[in-house]
Design a protein around this motif. Structure first.
Motif, PDB file in Angstrom:
ATOM      1  N   THR A 111       0.835  -1.202   0.000  1.00  0.00           N
ATOM      2  CA  THR A 111       0.000   0.000   0.000  1.00  0.00           C
ATOM      3  C   THR A 111       0.869   1.252   0.000  1.00  0.00           C
ATOM      4  O   THR A 111       0.636   2.196  -0.772  1.00  0.00           O
ATOM      5  N   LEU A 112       1.892   1.273   0.842  1.00  0.00           N
ATOM      6  CA  LEU A 112       2.762   2.448   0.889  1.00  0.00           C
ATOM      7  C   LEU A 112       3.624   2.559  -0.364  1.00  0.00           C
ATOM      8  O   LEU A 112       3.955   3.668  -0.786  1.00  0.00           O
ATOM      9  N   MET A 113       3.962   1.422  -0.975  1.00  0.00           N
ATOM     10  CA  MET A 113       4.663   1.477  -2.263  1.00  0.00           C
ATOM     11  C   MET A 113       3.793   2.121  -3.329  1.00  0.00           C
ATOM     12  O   MET A 113       4.283   2.860  -4.197  1.00  0.00           O
ATOM     13  N   GLU A 114       2.487   1.865  -3.280  1.00  0.00           N
ATOM     14  CA  GLU A 114       1.550   2.467  -4.224  1.00  0.00           C
ATOM     15  C   GLU A 114       1.423   3.968  -3.991  1.00  0.00           C
ATOM     16  O   GLU A 114       1.293   4.765  -4.927  1.00  0.00           O
ATOM     17  N   VAL A 115       1.478   4.362  -2.733  1.00  0.00           N
ATOM     18  CA  VAL A 115       1.280   5.765  -2.352  1.00  0.00           C
ATOM     19  C   VAL A 115       2.494   6.615  -2.700  1.00  0.00           C
ATOM     20  O   VAL A 115       2.366   7.821  -2.977  1.00  0.00           O
ATOM     21  N   LEU A 154      -6.106  -5.348  -1.305  1.00  0.00           N
ATOM     22  CA  LEU A 154      -5.443  -5.873  -2.501  1.00  0.00           C
ATOM     23  C   LEU A 154      -6.317  -5.707  -3.742  1.00  0.00           C
ATOM     24  O   LEU A 154      -5.814  -5.417  -4.829  1.00  0.00           O
ATOM     25  N   ALA A 155      -7.633  -5.887  -3.577  1.00  0.00           N
ATOM     26  CA  ALA A 155      -8.545  -5.717  -4.714  1.00  0.00           C
ATOM     27  C   ALA A 155      -8.554  -4.268  -5.184  1.00  0.00           C
ATOM     28  O   ALA A 155      -8.597  -3.993  -6.390  1.00  0.00           O
ATOM     29  N   VAL A 156      -8.512  -3.323  -4.245  1.00  0.00           N
ATOM     30  CA  VAL A 156      -8.467  -1.907  -4.617  1.00  0.00           C
ATOM     31  C   VAL A 156      -7.134  -1.604  -5.305  1.00  0.00           C
ATOM     32  O   VAL A 156      -7.093  -0.898  -6.322  1.00  0.00           O
ATOM     33  N   LEU A 157      -6.043  -2.133  -4.759  1.00  0.00           N
ATOM     34  CA  LEU A 157      -4.741  -1.937  -5.396  1.00  0.00           C
ATOM     35  C   LEU A 157      -4.731  -2.518  -6.802  1.00  0.00           C
ATOM     36  O   LEU A 157      -4.126  -1.956  -7.716  1.00  0.00           O
ATOM     37  N   GLY A 158      -5.431  -3.647  -6.983  1.00  0.00           N
ATOM     38  CA  GLY A 158      -5.497  -4.291  -8.289  1.00  0.00           C
ATOM     39  C   GLY A 158      -6.559  -3.737  -9.206  1.00  0.00           C
ATOM     40  O   GLY A 158      -6.748  -4.238 -10.318  1.00  0.00           O
ATOM     41  N   LYS A 159      -7.285  -2.717  -8.741  1.00  0.00           N
ATOM     42  CA  LYS A 159      -8.331  -2.045  -9.524  1.00  0.00           C
ATOM     43  C   LYS A 159      -9.405  -3.024  -9.981  1.00  0.00           C
ATOM     44  O   LYS A 159      -9.850  -3.003 -11.127  1.00  0.00           O
ATOM     45  N   ASP A 160      -9.810  -3.905  -9.050  1.00  0.00           N
ATOM     46  CA  ASP A 160     -10.799  -4.948  -9.344  1.00  0.00           C
ATOM     47  C   ASP A 160     -12.065  -4.678  -8.539  1.00  0.00           C
ATOM     48  O   ASP A 160     -12.174  -5.104  -7.383  1.00  0.00           O
ATOM     49  N   PRO A 161     -13.051  -3.968  -9.105  1.00  0.00           N
ATOM     50  CA  PRO A 161     -14.241  -3.589  -8.333  1.00  0.00           C
ATOM     51  C   PRO A 161     -15.075  -4.782  -7.869  1.00  0.00           C
ATOM     52  O   PRO A 161     -15.642  -4.754  -6.773  1.00  0.00           O
ATOM     53  N   THR A 162     -15.169  -5.822  -8.680  1.00  0.00           N
ATOM     54  CA  THR A 162     -15.971  -6.986  -8.302  1.00  0.00           C
ATOM     55  C   THR A 162     -15.382  -7.670  -7.068  1.00  0.00           C
ATOM     56  O   THR A 162     -16.086  -7.949  -6.089  1.00  0.00           O
ATOM     57  N   ALA A 163     -14.087  -7.949  -7.108  1.00  0.00           N
ATOM     58  CA  ALA A 163     -13.425  -8.587  -5.964  1.00  0.00           C
ATOM     59  C   ALA A 163     -13.460  -7.681  -4.744  1.00  0.00           C
ATOM     60  O   ALA A 163     -13.611  -8.152  -3.605  1.00  0.00           O
ATOM     61  N   ASN A 187      -6.412   3.614   5.098  1.00  0.00           N
ATOM     62  CA  ASN A 187      -5.472   3.115   4.094  1.00  0.00           C
ATOM     63  C   ASN A 187      -6.003   3.296   2.681  1.00  0.00           C
ATOM     64  O   ASN A 187      -5.267   3.687   1.763  1.00  0.00           O
ATOM     65  N   LEU A 188      -7.295   3.006   2.499  1.00  0.00           N
ATOM     66  CA  LEU A 188      -7.885   3.199   1.177  1.00  0.00           C
ATOM     67  C   LEU A 188      -7.884   4.677   0.788  1.00  0.00           C
ATOM     68  O   LEU A 188      -7.747   5.022  -0.386  1.00  0.00           O
ATOM     69  N   GLY A 189      -8.034   5.536   1.779  1.00  0.00           N
ATOM     70  CA  GLY A 189      -7.975   6.976   1.517  1.00  0.00           C
ATOM     71  C   GLY A 189      -6.596   7.407   1.032  1.00  0.00           C
ATOM     72  O   GLY A 189      -6.474   8.280   0.167  1.00  0.00           O
ATOM     73  N   LEU A 190      -5.549   6.798   1.588  1.00  0.00           N
ATOM     74  CA  LEU A 190      -4.194   7.101   1.134  1.00  0.00           C
ATOM     75  C   LEU A 190      -4.012   6.687  -0.323  1.00  0.00           C
ATOM     76  O   LEU A 190      -3.419   7.427  -1.119  1.00  0.00           O
ATOM     77  N   ILE A 191      -4.524   5.499  -0.661  1.00  0.00           N
ATOM     78  CA  ILE A 191      -4.426   5.018  -2.044  1.00  0.00           C
ATOM     79  C   ILE A 191      -5.207   5.945  -2.975  1.00  0.00           C
ATOM     80  O   ILE A 191      -4.733   6.326  -4.051  1.00  0.00           O
ATOM     81  N   ARG A 192      -6.428   6.306  -2.560  1.00  0.00           N
ATOM     82  CA  ARG A 192      -7.277   7.176  -3.383  1.00  0.00           C
ATOM     83  C   ARG A 192      -6.599   8.515  -3.647  1.00  0.00           C
ATOM     84  O   ARG A 192      -6.548   8.997  -4.788  1.00  0.00           O
ATOM     85  N   ILE A 208     -16.586   2.409  -1.505  1.00  0.00           N
ATOM     86  CA  ILE A 208     -16.146   1.406  -0.538  1.00  0.00           C
ATOM     87  C   ILE A 208     -15.554   2.078   0.689  1.00  0.00           C
ATOM     88  O   ILE A 208     -15.836   1.693   1.833  1.00  0.00           O
ATOM     89  N   GLU A 209     -14.753   3.077   0.479  1.00  0.00           N
ATOM     90  CA  GLU A 209     -14.169   3.832   1.587  1.00  0.00           C
ATOM     91  C   GLU A 209     -15.269   4.438   2.465  1.00  0.00           C
ATOM     92  O   GLU A 209     -15.210   4.377   3.708  1.00  0.00           O
ATOM     93  N   GLN A 210     -16.270   5.014   1.837  1.00  0.00           N
ATOM     94  CA  GLN A 210     -17.368   5.631   2.575  1.00  0.00           C
ATOM     95  C   GLN A 210     -18.172   4.612   3.373  1.00  0.00           C
ATOM     96  O   GLN A 210     -18.602   4.878   4.497  1.00  0.00           O
TER      97      GLN A 210
END
Length: 226
Positions: A111-115, A154-163, A187-192, A208-210
């Protein structure tokens, strides 16, 4: 929230008990939550120096650096913030490499690598490994909220809305404490925020974050009735 009380209790313990890994880890945790980050890092680094790296100790150290990074970033100290972010990534990664079965430090590392700006390219190699660790935990252990939350992240990092929506449902069903969905939403807010800065907004991830924030608020209302 009794961080000061936790710190004071260690001073009252017998020396052998106070020096134990578990107590020193909790002391580092409490010092960080009490805002004494340098002391917290020193305690945890001493544990690693004496007993070697473990997923638990390194994850706690990663959190110390992660909190310091966020504080420095909010204060506009970009150089300090980038250094602390790098330390957080390294600490979480060291924890995951110490025990591949524990996905918690792994998910924080990716997650932090993505950020990070630019994103750390190592995340592309690490994400499948962390995902496998999460799936084995879900399949063979007694999964708890954090296992489902890791799958969601991981699903959010992978941009997979269904998962992500499937993982959200199972995570919400497993919530035990108000701070659990709060932490995942954070954490999801940091990615967003990182992706928005790069021009990669994901509207479904915002929802999802909300929903995590709403669940945390609902739990808080039940525990603290007006």
């Amino acid at each position: 929230g009794g961080w000061k009380e936790m710190i004071a209790l260690v001073a009252k313990m017998s020396a052998p008990l106070a020096r134990s890994v578990l107590v020193q880890e909790q002391l580092g945790f409490a010092l960080n939550r009490d805002g004494r980050r340098q002391e917290a890092a020193a305690v945890l680094l001493a544990v690693i120096a004496k007993h070697g790296a473990s997923s638990e100790t390194c994850a706690l150290l990663g959190r110390v650096y992660k909190d310091g990074w966020e504080t420095a970033a909010q204060a506009g100290q970009s150089t300090v913030a980038d250094g602390l972010l790098g330390q957080a990534i390294d600490a979480y990664l060291q924890g995951f490499e110490a025990d591949w079965r524990d996905a918690y430090p792994g998910i924080n590392a990716v997650t932090l690598m993505e950020v990070r700006e630019p994103p750390d390219p190592r995340r592309e190699i690490l994400v499948p490994v962390v995902a496998y660790a999460v799936e084995r935990r879900l399949a063979t252990g007694n999964p708890d909220y954090w296992d489902h939350a890791a799958r969601l992240e991981l699903a959010v990092l992978g941009k997979d809305p269904t998962a992500a929506r499937v993982a959200l449902a199972t995570a919400l069903a497993a919530v035990r404490e108000v701070w659990e969905p709060e932490t995942t939403a954070r954490n999801l807010g940091l990615i967003r925020a990182a992706r928005e800065r790069r021009g990669e907004p994901l509207a479904w991830a915002v929802d999802i974050e909300q929903r995590l924030q709403q669940r945390a608020a609902r739990n808080d209302t039940r525990e603290n009735p007006v």
